[in-house]
Design a protein around this motif. Structure first.
Motif, mmCIF file in Angstrom:
data_model
loop_
_atom_site.group_PDB
_atom_site.id
_atom_site.type_symbol
_atom_site.label_atom_id
_atom_site.label_comp_id
_atom_site.label_asym_id
_atom_site.label_seq_id
_atom_site.Cartn_x
_atom_site.Cartn_y
_atom_site.Cartn_z
ATOM 1 N N PHE A 1 9.981 -14.148 -36.869
ATOM 2 C CA PHE A 1 11.390 -14.188 -37.274
ATOM 3 C C PHE A 1 11.595 -15.076 -38.498
ATOM 4 O O PHE A 1 12.398 -14.746 -39.385
ATOM 5 N N ARG A 2 10.886 -16.195 -38.559
ATOM 6 C CA ARG A 2 11.055 -17.109 -39.685
ATOM 7 C C ARG A 2 10.720 -16.459 -41.015
ATOM 8 O O ARG A 2 11.268 -16.846 -42.051
ATOM 9 N N GLU A 3 9.844 -15.472 -41.002
ATOM 10 C CA GLU A 3 9.522 -14.731 -42.220
ATOM 11 C C GLU A 3 10.451 -13.534 -42.398
ATOM 12 O O GLU A 3 11.018 -13.330 -43.470
ATOM 13 N N ALA A 4 10.615 -12.750 -41.346
ATOM 14 C CA ALA A 4 11.376 -11.511 -41.453
ATOM 15 C C ALA A 4 12.851 -11.762 -41.743
ATOM 16 O O ALA A 4 13.493 -10.952 -42.427
ATOM 17 N N ALA A 5 13.400 -12.859 -41.242
ATOM 18 C CA ALA A 5 14.827 -13.137 -41.449
ATOM 19 C C ALA A 5 15.161 -13.254 -42.935
ATOM 20 O O ALA A 5 16.275 -12.916 -43.361
ATOM 21 N N HIS A 6 14.213 -13.732 -43.732
ATOM 22 C CA HIS A 6 14.446 -13.877 -45.175
ATOM 23 C C HIS A 6 14.114 -12.589 -45.939
ATOM 24 O O HIS A 6 14.697 -12.331 -46.995
ATOM 25 N N ASP A 7 13.182 -11.804 -45.391
ATOM 26 C CA ASP A 7 12.676 -10.661 -46.152
ATOM 27 C C ASP A 7 13.451 -9.379 -45.913
ATOM 28 O O ASP A 7 13.631 -8.576 -46.842
ATOM 29 N N GLU A 8 13.865 -9.139 -44.698
ATOM 30 C CA GLU A 8 14.436 -7.842 -44.336
ATOM 31 C C GLU A 8 15.930 -7.770 -44.649
ATOM 32 O O GLU A 8 16.666 -8.740 -44.452
#
Length: 349
Positions: A170-177
């Protein structure tokens, strides 16, 4: 020490037939549960001196036998004290590791995130465990503030590992998606890979419920994606609403078994409104009569105009403990979010 002196005094003061002195070996045995090795041995030596003193006064007490018993018990107590200290040191190291893991998994959230007031609550059912299968995270992203709250089915290290994988993703996907549907698909892939890499007997049942929330910059509304999780509560303009999903979405790691259909819902979020996200450990808390904690009624009794997120969760924790008699049988995680006012009422808090 007090027990030793008391036994010695009674041994001198009572008739020989009572044989109070035979209780002296109990003193070092009890000391082993609290004292280090050397004080335990010294106490055993002190008991032996008392017994020798009694032998000088009363010649028929069986001093050699009692002294031998004191020596044997003292040696056993010293070894038991040594083992206890080693176990306490090991337990301390385990707790330090657990605390570090908790800080990595559940980083302290700032009180304000993207103009939104936020507070978190996490309580493990077993204090020794420190962490469990409930998880949460919040991030300020280009798309607004995004929140994650969830619960991995099961307990133990397998649940903690799955929770860790989801939080990291989530820490990555929250910024990317660009949207919550894309984020949840990333989480679905993450837990699937984790389950495949760490197979276990309960693999077919390993899944997680999750709730994703997005609050855009400037507020006005919130977008929710609920994957089998308990519905959040919203206090909007003084009224409490249960935000049931308009269409159910499958829990994580079950999309392959049921229809892979994720649906988001959007609700108003005005200044002064408050949102409460929670895991089922809150609503499944029982009192002595077996009744569940009435969360909706409890929420309606709160005043969001004066209850900050921190105050709301502190009161919730206290009331859960009071309701359950101090015994929480499940992990509890909760997030409270408030859109702050800009009027004089808020400024005066």
């Amino acid at each position: 020490m007090i027990l030793t002196l008391l036994i010695g005094a009674l041994a001198f003061a009572t008739p020989r037939g009572i044989a109070i002195s035979r209780l002296l070996p109990a003193a070092p045995a009890l000391a082993a549960s609290m004292w280090p090795v050397l004080p335990t041995i010294l106490l055993g030596g002190f008991c032996a001196l008392i017994m020798l003193g009694l032998g000088l006064v009363y010649s028929d007490l069986g001093t050699p036998y009692t002294a031998a018993a004191i020596a044997a018990v003292t040696l056993a107590a010293a070894y038991a004290s040594h083992v206890r200290l080693r176990r306490e040191e090991t337990l301390l190291q385990i707790r330090l590791v657990a605390d570090t893991a908790q800080q990595v998994l559940f980083r302290p959230l700032p009180s304000h995130l993207g103009g939104i007031e936020i507070e978190s609550l996490y309580v493990a059912a077993q204090a020794q465990a420190r962490i469990g299968g409930d998880f949460y995270e919040a991030a300020e992203t280009p798309h607004g503030v995004r929140l994650l709250l969830g619960d991995v089915r099961g307990k133990g290290l397998s649940a903690v590992g799955a929770a860790s994988a989801l939080i990291s993703c989530f820490r990555e996907a929250a910024h990317d998606e660009p949207d919550l549907t894309s984020v949840i698909r990333r989480l679905e892939t993450s837990i699937g890979r984790h389950s495949a890499a760490h197979p276990s007997q309960d693999l077919p049942e390993r899944f997680a419920t999750a709730l994703l929330v997005e609050i855009p910059r400037g507020g006005g509304h919130v977008t929710l994606l609920n994957c089998g999780h308990p519905p959040p509560l919203l206090v909007h303009r003084g009224e409490t609403y249960v935000l049931e999903p308009s269409e159910p979405s499958p829990p994580l790691n079950l999309a392959a078994l049921v229809q892979d259909n994720y649906r988001t819902d959007t609700v108003p979020f005005a200044p002064g409104d408050q949102l409460l996200l929670y895991t089922d450990g809150v609503t499944e808390t029982r009192d002595h009569g077996g009744e569940f904690f009435p969360l909706q009624d409890w929420m309606r009794e709160q005043n969001p105009a004066v209850a900050s997120p921190h105050g709301l969760l502190s009161r919730l924790h206290q009331d859960l403990l009071r309701f359950s008699g101090g015994r929480l049988n499940d992990d509890i995680a909760a997030l409270a979010v408030r859109y702050p006012r800009s009027d004089p009422v808020e400024a005066g808090q």
